[in-house]
Design a protein around this motif. Structure first.
Motif, PDB file in Angstrom:
ATOM      1  N   VAL A  47       0.831  -1.210   0.000  1.00 18.63           N
ATOM      2  CA  VAL A  47       0.000   0.000   0.000  1.00 18.63           C
ATOM      3  C   VAL A  47       0.857   1.249   0.000  1.00 18.63           C
ATOM      4  O   VAL A  47       0.355   2.354   0.213  1.00 18.63           O
ATOM      5  CB  VAL A  47      -0.943   0.005   1.215  1.00 18.63           C
ATOM      6  N   GLY A  48       2.157   1.112  -0.252  1.00 20.15           N
ATOM      7  CA  GLY A  48       3.026   2.268  -0.369  1.00 20.15           C
ATOM      8  C   GLY A  48       3.098   3.062   0.918  1.00 20.15           C
ATOM      9  O   GLY A  48       3.161   2.518   2.018  1.00 20.15           O
ATOM     10  N   PRO A  49       3.046   4.390   0.810  1.00 19.79           N
ATOM     11  CA  PRO A  49       3.158   5.228   2.018  1.00 19.79           C
ATOM     12  C   PRO A  49       1.855   5.361   2.798  1.00 19.79           C
ATOM     13  O   PRO A  49       1.800   6.126   3.758  1.00 19.79           O
ATOM     14  CB  PRO A  49       3.567   6.589   1.428  1.00 19.79           C
ATOM     15  N   PHE A  50       0.812   4.620   2.402  1.00 21.21           N
ATOM     16  CA  PHE A  50      -0.505   4.807   3.006  1.00 21.21           C
ATOM     17  C   PHE A  50      -0.783   3.799   4.124  1.00 21.21           C
ATOM     18  O   PHE A  50      -1.944   3.525   4.430  1.00 21.21           O
ATOM     19  CB  PHE A  50      -1.595   4.720   1.933  1.00 21.21           C
ATOM     20  N   ALA A  85      -5.161  11.014  -9.201  1.00 21.29           N
ATOM     21  CA  ALA A  85      -5.072   9.603  -9.587  1.00 21.29           C
ATOM     22  C   ALA A  85      -3.697   9.029  -9.279  1.00 21.29           C
ATOM     23  O   ALA A  85      -3.570   7.828  -9.007  1.00 21.29           O
ATOM     24  CB  ALA A  85      -5.394   9.451 -11.078  1.00 21.29           C
ATOM     25  N   ALA A  86      -2.664   9.860  -9.315  1.00 20.03           N
ATOM     26  CA  ALA A  86      -1.313   9.371  -9.031  1.00 20.03           C
ATOM     27  C   ALA A  86      -1.196   8.799  -7.624  1.00 20.03           C
ATOM     28  O   ALA A  86      -0.386   7.906  -7.371  1.00 20.03           O
ATOM     29  CB  ALA A  86      -0.297  10.499  -9.229  1.00 20.03           C
ATOM     30  N   ALA A  87      -2.018   9.312  -6.700  1.00 22.33           N
ATOM     31  CA  ALA A  87      -1.985   8.797  -5.325  1.00 22.33           C
ATOM     32  C   ALA A  87      -2.530   7.387  -5.228  1.00 22.33           C
ATOM     33  O   ALA A  87      -2.339   6.717  -4.204  1.00 22.33           O
ATOM     34  CB  ALA A  87      -2.779   9.720  -4.399  1.00 22.33           C
ATOM     35  N   TYR A  88      -3.198   6.901  -6.260  1.00 25.38           N
ATOM     36  CA  TYR A  88      -3.743   5.543  -6.282  1.00 25.38           C
ATOM     37  C   TYR A  88      -2.996   4.638  -7.258  1.00 25.38           C
ATOM     38  O   TYR A  88      -3.418   3.505  -7.484  1.00 25.38           O
ATOM     39  CB  TYR A  88      -5.226   5.593  -6.659  1.00 25.38           C
ATOM     40  N   MET A  89      -1.900   5.119  -7.810  1.00 27.88           N
ATOM     41  CA  MET A  89      -1.102   4.340  -8.766  1.00 27.88           C
ATOM     42  C   MET A  89       0.204   3.918  -8.101  1.00 27.88           C
ATOM     43  O   MET A  89       0.990   4.784  -7.675  1.00 27.88           O
ATOM     44  CB  MET A  89      -0.817   5.164 -10.027  1.00 27.88           C
ATOM     45  N   PRO A  90       0.479   2.607  -7.985  1.00 30.00           N
ATOM     46  CA  PRO A  90       1.711   2.164  -7.319  1.00 30.00           C
ATOM     47  C   PRO A  90       2.977   2.710  -7.960  1.00 30.00           C
ATOM     48  O   PRO A  90       3.986   2.880  -7.280  1.00 30.00           O
ATOM     49  CB  PRO A  90       1.643   0.633  -7.449  1.00 30.00           C
ATOM     50  N   SER A  91       2.955   2.984  -9.245  1.00 36.47           N
ATOM     51  CA  SER A  91       4.155   3.476  -9.917  1.00 36.47           C
ATOM     52  C   SER A  91       4.448   4.941  -9.597  1.00 36.47           C
ATOM     53  O   SER A  91       5.553   5.418  -9.863  1.00 36.47           O
ATOM     54  CB  SER A  91       4.009   3.314 -11.434  1.00 36.47           C
ATOM     55  N   PHE A 126      13.669   7.323 -18.497  1.00 39.20           N
ATOM     56  CA  PHE A 126      13.250   8.513 -19.231  1.00 39.20           C
ATOM     57  C   PHE A 126      11.725   8.563 -19.344  1.00 39.20           C
ATOM     58  O   PHE A 126      11.099   9.619 -19.142  1.00 39.20           O
ATOM     59  CB  PHE A 126      13.898   8.517 -20.611  1.00 39.20           C
ATOM     60  N   ARG A 127      11.098   7.409 -19.659  1.00 40.05           N
ATOM     61  CA  ARG A 127       9.641   7.376 -19.740  1.00 40.05           C
ATOM     62  C   ARG A 127       9.005   7.657 -18.377  1.00 40.05           C
ATOM     63  O   ARG A 127       7.953   8.294 -18.294  1.00 40.05           O
ATOM     64  CB  ARG A 127       9.190   6.012 -20.272  1.00 40.05           C
ATOM     65  N   SER A 128       9.643   7.186 -17.310  1.00 39.37           N
ATOM     66  CA  SER A 128       9.123   7.456 -15.970  1.00 39.37           C
ATOM     67  C   SER A 128       9.179   8.950 -15.652  1.00 39.37           C
ATOM     68  O   SER A 128       8.250   9.494 -15.029  1.00 39.37           O
ATOM     69  CB  SER A 128       9.928   6.668 -14.932  1.00 39.37           C
ATOM     70  N   GLN A 129      10.228   9.633 -16.081  1.00 39.42           N
ATOM     71  CA  GLN A 129      10.326  11.070 -15.853  1.00 39.42           C
ATOM     72  C   GLN A 129       9.223  11.812 -16.598  1.00 39.42           C
ATOM     73  O   GLN A 129       8.627  12.753 -16.062  1.00 39.42           O
ATOM     74  CB  GLN A 129      11.696  11.572 -16.308  1.00 39.42           C
ATOM     75  N   ILE A 130       8.945  11.404 -17.835  1.00 40.63           N
ATOM     76  CA  ILE A 130       7.879  12.041 -18.601  1.00 40.63           C
ATOM     77  C   ILE A 130       6.529  11.828 -17.909  1.00 40.63           C
ATOM     78  O   ILE A 130       5.707  12.752 -17.789  1.00 40.63           O
ATOM     79  CB  ILE A 130       7.842  11.482 -20.034  1.00 40.63           C
ATOM     80  N   GLN A 131       6.288  10.594 -17.441  1.00 33.56           N
ATOM     81  CA  GLN A 131       5.025  10.311 -16.764  1.00 33.56           C
ATOM     82  C   GLN A 131       4.878  11.142 -15.493  1.00 33.56           C
ATOM     83  O   GLN A 131       3.804  11.709 -15.230  1.00 33.56           O
ATOM     84  CB  GLN A 131       4.940   8.822 -16.433  1.00 33.56           C
ATOM     85  N   GLN A 132       5.929  11.229 -14.702  1.00 27.82           N
ATOM     86  CA  GLN A 132       5.856  12.014 -13.470  1.00 27.82           C
ATOM     87  C   GLN A 132       5.613  13.484 -13.767  1.00 27.82           C
ATOM     88  O   GLN A 132       4.892  14.164 -13.019  1.00 27.82           O
ATOM     89  CB  GLN A 132       7.155  11.845 -12.675  1.00 27.82           C
ATOM     90  N   TYR A 133       6.189  13.984 -14.855  1.00 33.37           N
ATOM     91  CA  TYR A 133       5.989  15.396 -15.163  1.00 33.37           C
ATOM     92  C   TYR A 133       4.526  15.673 -15.505  1.00 33.37           C
ATOM     93  O   TYR A 133       3.932  16.622 -14.996  1.00 33.37           O
ATOM     94  CB  TYR A 133       6.890  15.822 -16.324  1.00 33.37           C
TER      95      TYR A 133
END
Length: 483
Positions: A35-38, A108-114, A228-235
């Motif tokens: 559950v990550g940081p939750f 939605a990012a708060a509910y995505m494990p990535s 690199f793809r992860s950086q684009i997604q986070q942005y």
């Protein structure tokens, strides 16, 4: 009969048991869900609070925008009275739909494990910080998001529904402050750009490829592409929602100021000067934000400012009412119009150039920095490679010496002994073969002699018989002759 064991309260009927390697069985336990940081209830509660505030704010803002009948106002005369040189075209307000769509990605990012453990989001930082005022002072995004939603809802509702520009300006300035602290926090946790020596990675790669096979090189390239793809997604999920809103909200606050000044002081010259000063100020702030720091891209700030400036240009080019042309001179309209479109085009060009540069260089990894230490970096790399080569050569020499000693002490005696045994066996085989050959020759010789003697005996018998017959013939001839 003995007592029967009492059944336990917990029955194992329906439980899943798995056979182990040693023949035993063990009860299957369901894997724990990450559950990550939750894990902490206060952080999970904050996530739910952010979701609720986002939904409520989206309903208020989008309702206010979509139900306004004329240029964003319910009252037609309010709309005409609020027309200035910095007013935008009505369709420019549709950016609120894009802003809340992007903020939905942030939620939605708060509910995505990535993404839920990303530093840009802020939930992970709360594991080491208590929620409340301490977390608020540290500008953690998820702590500021509820108040940002509240200030946005008040500002938009006051602007479109209440026509209360003072309250709209105050709420808009509050939103600007919250956006600045959120963007600043994300800027501080952004990794520093790698130094100029990364451009000499080919030299390092040459030495590394002597120890790493091609498959591992391909694996490293794949890992870099994934990063690199992860950086684009986070942005797009975590940074662009606030940057785009900050750029547009800054310009929107300036337009509210122009409306307030226009209401208080009715002066064409003052409005024209204020419009030009405001546009130049927006250009300066946008350029500073986009180009002052290498690790902060801030594409969204430039895009938000460009959207607003294009809205000003098209409103002055195709006005939604005749108020502007009736109050302002053609020169003031032309200057404001062309300044707006020029600055907007400059922001668009800056965003495109920076985006292309970022893609070509594979992210912020390969920024070039003019430094006097470049030669020293290359020299260090080369010396490190030479030292590695020397170390490898010495290691190979030591291994060769050990191999020679091993051969001389172990292998050679074994080979000599094997050769000696082979020679002895060969000599014995030759001697045995020679003896068998002599015996065969002697046996053959005796057989030939015996056969020859038998033939001679036969020949002598034949000769004796021939002589006897010749003698009898001669005697018969003499008797016939009467001798």
């Amino acid at each position: 009969m003995g007592r029967q064991p009492k059944s336990t309260a917990k029955s194992s009927v329906g439980s899943l048991f798995i056979a182990q390697v040693d023949g035993t069985i063990a009860k299957h336990r369901a894997p724990k869900v990450d559950v990550g940081p939750f894990k902490k209830s206060r952080i999970n509660s904050l996530r739910k609070l952010n979701t609720f505030c986002y939904a409520l704010s989206a309903i208020i803002v989008l309702f206010s925008v979509s139900t306004s009948s004329w240029d964003g106002y319910d009252n037609y005369y309010d709309g005409m009275g609020n027309q200035t040189l910095l007013s935008v075209a009505p369709y420019a307000q549709y950016i609120w739909y894009a802003l809340y769509f992007l903020q939905g990605l942030f939620i939605a990012a708060a509910y995505m494990p990535s993404l839920w453990s990303s530093e840009y989001l802020g939930y992970t930082a709360l594991n080491h910080t208590r929620s409340g005022w301490k977390a608020f002072k540290k500008s953690i995004p998820v702590e500021h998001f509820p108040v940002l939603c509240a200030s946005t809802a008040i500002s938009v509702y006051s602007y479109f529904k209440m026509n209360n520009m003072s309250l709209a300006l105050g709420s808009s300035c509050a939103s600007t402050i919250f956006l600045i602290v959120i963007i600043r926090y994300q800027f501080l946790v952004t990794p520093e750009p790698i130094s100029y020596e990364e451009h000499f990675r080919g030299i390092k790669g040459w030495f590394r490829r002597r120890r790493v096979d091609a498959d591992e090189d391909l694996l490293n390239e794949d890992l870099h592409d994934q990063e690199f793809r992860s950086q684009i997604q986070q942005y797009f999920f975590l940074k662009l929602p606030f940057e785009l809103y900050a750029g547009y909200n800054l310009a929107w606050s300036v337009s509210i100021v122009s409306i307030i000044v226009h209401r208080e002081i009715t002066s064409e010259e003052l409005d024209a000067i204020l419009a030009c000063v405001s546009l130049v100020a927006l250009l300066g702030v946008g350029c500073y934000v986009m180009w002052s720091e290498k690790k902060g891209m801030f594409y969204g700030v430039g895009a938000g400012l460009a959207w607003y400036l294009f809205g000003v240009f098209f409103e002055l080019l195709y006005p939604s009412s005749t108020v502007v042309f009736n109050f302002y001179s053609d020169a003031a309209i032309a200057v404001t119009k062309y300044m707006a479109v020029s600055f907007a085009s400059l922001f668009v060009a800056a965003v495109v150039v920076r985006a292309i540069k970022y893609v070509i260089k594979g992210g912020h990894r390969f920024y070039e920095e003019d430094s006097e230490e470049d030669e020293d970096d290359v020299r260090k790399i080369v010396l490190h490679g030479i030292a590695a080569a020397e170390s490898g050569g010495k290691h190979m020499i030591h291994e060769a010496e050990d191999g020679v000693v091993h051969v001389s002490t172990t292998v050679l005696p074994a080979v000599a002994k094997a050769v000696e045994n082979t020679s002895t066996r060969s000599i014995q085989a030759v001697e045995s073969t020679g003896r068998r050959g002599v015996q065969a020759v002697e046996s053959t010789r005796r057989r030939i002699i015996e056969e020859a003697a038998d033939e001679v005996d036969n020949i002598s018998v034949v000769i004796d018989e021939a002589l006897d017959e010749a003698e009898e013939g001669v005697i018969g001839a003499l008797e016939a002759m009467g001798i």
